[in-house]
Scaffold this motif. Sequence first.
Motif, PDB file in Angstrom:
ATOM      1  N   TYR A 187       0.825  -1.207   0.000  1.00  0.00           N
ATOM      2  CA  TYR A 187       0.000   0.000   0.000  1.00  0.00           C
ATOM      3  C   TYR A 187       0.864   1.265   0.000  1.00  0.00           C
ATOM      4  O   TYR A 187       0.497   2.273  -0.617  1.00  0.00           O
ATOM      5  CB  TYR A 187      -0.952   0.001   1.199  1.00  0.00           C
ATOM      6  CG  TYR A 187      -2.268  -0.652   0.873  1.00  0.00           C
ATOM      7  CD1 TYR A 187      -3.198  -0.009   0.054  1.00  0.00           C
ATOM      8  CD2 TYR A 187      -2.583  -1.912   1.354  1.00  0.00           C
ATOM      9  CE1 TYR A 187      -4.406  -0.608  -0.261  1.00  0.00           C
ATOM     10  CE2 TYR A 187      -3.787  -2.519   1.035  1.00  0.00           C
ATOM     11  CZ  TYR A 187      -4.694  -1.863   0.234  1.00  0.00           C
ATOM     12  OH  TYR A 187      -5.882  -2.456  -0.101  1.00  0.00           O
TER      13      TYR A 187
ATOM     14  N   SER B 157       1.780   1.809  -3.472  1.00  0.00           N
ATOM     15  CA  SER B 157       0.658   2.355  -4.230  1.00  0.00           C
ATOM     16  C   SER B 157       0.576   3.869  -4.066  1.00  0.00           C
ATOM     17  O   SER B 157       0.371   4.602  -5.043  1.00  0.00           O
ATOM     18  CB  SER B 157      -0.646   1.698  -3.774  1.00  0.00           C
ATOM     19  OG  SER B 157      -1.765   2.272  -4.412  1.00  0.00           O
ATOM     20  N   ALA B 158       0.732   4.346  -2.823  1.00  0.00           N
ATOM     21  CA  ALA B 158       0.699   5.797  -2.585  1.00  0.00           C
ATOM     22  C   ALA B 158       1.877   6.479  -3.261  1.00  0.00           C
ATOM     23  O   ALA B 158       1.726   7.553  -3.856  1.00  0.00           O
ATOM     24  CB  ALA B 158       0.723   6.070  -1.084  1.00  0.00           C
TER      25      ALA B 158
ATOM     26  N   LYS C  38       1.363   6.909  -6.965  1.00  0.00           N
ATOM     27  CA  LYS C  38       0.405   7.956  -7.318  1.00  0.00           C
ATOM     28  C   LYS C  38       1.078   9.329  -7.367  1.00  0.00           C
ATOM     29  O   LYS C  38       0.726  10.174  -8.199  1.00  0.00           O
ATOM     30  CB  LYS C  38      -0.752   7.979  -6.310  1.00  0.00           C
ATOM     31  CG  LYS C  38      -1.696   6.784  -6.400  1.00  0.00           C
ATOM     32  CD  LYS C  38      -2.785   6.888  -5.360  1.00  0.00           C
ATOM     33  CE  LYS C  38      -3.837   5.788  -5.497  1.00  0.00           C
ATOM     34  NZ  LYS C  38      -3.314   4.464  -5.179  1.00  0.00           N
TER      35      LYS C  38
ATOM     36  N   VAL D  57      -7.151   9.007   0.950  1.00  0.00           N
ATOM     37  CA  VAL D  57      -6.680   7.722   0.427  1.00  0.00           C
ATOM     38  C   VAL D  57      -5.157   7.642   0.505  1.00  0.00           C
ATOM     39  O   VAL D  57      -4.588   6.618   0.923  1.00  0.00           O
ATOM     40  CB  VAL D  57      -7.164   7.516  -1.017  1.00  0.00           C
ATOM     41  CG1 VAL D  57      -6.487   6.298  -1.643  1.00  0.00           C
ATOM     42  CG2 VAL D  57      -8.666   7.355  -1.055  1.00  0.00           C
ATOM     43  N   LEU D  58      -4.478   8.706   0.124  1.00  0.00           N
ATOM     44  CA  LEU D  58      -3.018   8.715   0.184  1.00  0.00           C
ATOM     45  C   LEU D  58      -2.519   8.566   1.623  1.00  0.00           C
ATOM     46  O   LEU D  58      -1.568   7.824   1.894  1.00  0.00           O
ATOM     47  CB  LEU D  58      -2.476  10.015  -0.417  1.00  0.00           C
ATOM     48  CG  LEU D  58      -2.563  10.144  -1.935  1.00  0.00           C
ATOM     49  CD1 LEU D  58      -2.053  11.500  -2.382  1.00  0.00           C
ATOM     50  CD2 LEU D  58      -1.761   9.044  -2.614  1.00  0.00           C
TER      51      LEU D  58
ATOM     52  N   GLU E 201      -3.071   4.900   2.707  1.00  0.00           N
ATOM     53  CA  GLU E 201      -2.171   3.945   2.058  1.00  0.00           C
ATOM     54  C   GLU E 201      -0.747   4.085   2.569  1.00  0.00           C
ATOM     55  O   GLU E 201      -0.087   3.085   2.864  1.00  0.00           O
ATOM     56  CB  GLU E 201      -2.213   4.144   0.538  1.00  0.00           C
ATOM     57  CG  GLU E 201      -3.528   3.717  -0.101  1.00  0.00           C
ATOM     58  CD  GLU E 201      -3.506   3.801  -1.607  1.00  0.00           C
ATOM     59  OE1 GLU E 201      -4.313   3.109  -2.253  1.00  0.00           O
ATOM     60  OE2 GLU E 201      -2.675   4.561  -2.156  1.00  0.00           O
TER      61      GLU E 201
ATOM     62  N   LEU F 209      -9.206   2.040   4.842  1.00  0.00           N
ATOM     63  CA  LEU F 209      -9.002   1.488   3.503  1.00  0.00           C
ATOM     64  C   LEU F 209     -10.186   0.629   3.078  1.00  0.00           C
ATOM     65  O   LEU F 209     -10.559   0.614   1.899  1.00  0.00           O
ATOM     66  CB  LEU F 209      -7.711   0.664   3.480  1.00  0.00           C
ATOM     67  CG  LEU F 209      -6.416   1.479   3.537  1.00  0.00           C
ATOM     68  CD1 LEU F 209      -5.216   0.562   3.751  1.00  0.00           C
ATOM     69  CD2 LEU F 209      -6.241   2.299   2.259  1.00  0.00           C
TER      70      LEU F 209
ATOM     71  N   LYS G  20     -12.638   1.084  -0.207  1.00  0.00           N
ATOM     72  CA  LYS G  20     -13.067   0.059  -1.166  1.00  0.00           C
ATOM     73  C   LYS G  20     -14.582   0.087  -1.351  1.00  0.00           C
ATOM     74  O   LYS G  20     -15.086  -0.048  -2.474  1.00  0.00           O
ATOM     75  CB  LYS G  20     -12.634  -1.328  -0.678  1.00  0.00           C
ATOM     76  CG  LYS G  20     -11.151  -1.465  -0.379  1.00  0.00           C
ATOM     77  CD  LYS G  20     -10.275  -1.122  -1.561  1.00  0.00           C
ATOM     78  CE  LYS G  20      -8.809  -1.244  -1.197  1.00  0.00           C
ATOM     79  NZ  LYS G  20      -7.916  -0.837  -2.319  1.00  0.00           N
TER      80      LYS G  20
ATOM     81  N   ALA H  31      -9.322  -6.961  -1.137  1.00  0.00           N
ATOM     82  CA  ALA H  31      -8.713  -6.252  -0.012  1.00  0.00           C
ATOM     83  C   ALA H  31      -9.454  -6.524   1.290  1.00  0.00           C
ATOM     84  O   ALA H  31      -8.834  -6.645   2.353  1.00  0.00           O
ATOM     85  CB  ALA H  31      -8.678  -4.755  -0.304  1.00  0.00           C
TER      86      ALA H  31
END
Length: 432
Positions: free
Chosen positions: A187, A190-191, A194, A247-248, A251, A271, A275, A289
């Motif tokens: 995760y 993932s951040a 982005k 979200v950032l 994550e 999180l 979803k 998830a």
Amino acid sequence: MIAARLRSLLSACVNYVADPKRNSPVNLAAARFVLATYVVWKTVWVDWGVFMEVPFIVFDEYAFLVPYGFPQLLVVEKYLLLVTVVLFAVGYRIRATGFISGLLLGHLGLLLFAMNGSGVTTAMFIAVYFLFFFALFASQDELSADGVRRTGTRSLGSLVSRLKSSSTPVYRMDALKYSLLALGIIYFGSAFDKLFPDLQQFQPEWVMPYNLARIVTIFHSTRDQLFPVAQEVVNYPALLFVMSATVLVLEAGLLVAILAKRPVTPFLVGLAGFKFSSIVLLGIFFGDAILFFAMFVAWDTAYRALVRSRQLDVVFDEQCYFCARSLYPIKLLDIGDTITFYSQSDLPATYLDRPGVDYTTAMYVFDADGTPYRGYWAFRELLRQFRVFDPVVWAMGTRPVAAVGERVYEYVAANRSRHFVCSVDLDTETEL
């Protein structure tokens, strides 16, 4: 009161990096079952026969994985994976079944990725990591078929001592520790991706309101949505920015909380909420998830409520190795310490010279008011202590099942010295 409730909420999920030890093996067993359920769910629907009729490969670099000359091989591989993961679920040969399941899921996942590189497919590789971690630390999984099998290497004296012990043991859960750490790293990546999509400079476009507004608009214009009114969110740029920024934070913050040994519950719950919000905004749902997060729930806390508070006393044959091994799983399940085990040599005075009670022929269970349960019905009473077994207890009480069960118990009790290892002494063996 408020502080205690807040601590309870924060401990709904466990940060195993902060402390990989628990006072019950329930969490590891529950996580193993959740992981196996996920693998079955992702595997059973795949129709490899149809795929091999018209194979379509998006990424040519993975084309070598497709057995064009033997398409039936994938079908065999699919069912082999299902068999091994079911064995893994019950905890049988975890080291082998976990490792084999991981290899098979990795291969089938790569084939699916070659056709569809979406996040729904790539999530399967997270489960591969988890399977390998469970295989690597298989020896720590006590509440499993392997755990029962390992009692065969312990001495009779150590098993009897464990049954009688009132101390609280500690169980390590390194499989969940490293699984949680891997999830946090994924995760965090993932951040990072982005904000640094080309790995060269910071690009905050992803968090800008117009980015999420564009995504929502495209999804609502290209497919039917369950909640069409959700498109109105594009009219509120500040809300879009807060949603993207949150979200950032979730994550990236998950890994920070894990390494800082802080509660991870807010991040996993947040999180999960993200979803579910995808259903409202985009009409898509990443159920993968949710199952991954469920692996880190404090299942032992919830399970404790399923253990009845009544006190039971068990009288068993301390010279019977088979009896001690059979009762060992009951001891593991009794996380409320509601069952007291007595051998025939240390009976309380209240259980001596009871009319109609012969301890040499069967095991006995006594409830709080002294009512005795013998043999088959004693085992049923032990299972009734755990509400999770209520369907089994009901079935055991029906006349056909009880008739067979009583005969089986009497046969085993009468022939345990002939067909089972009984009255042995392994005190010289190395104890686990």
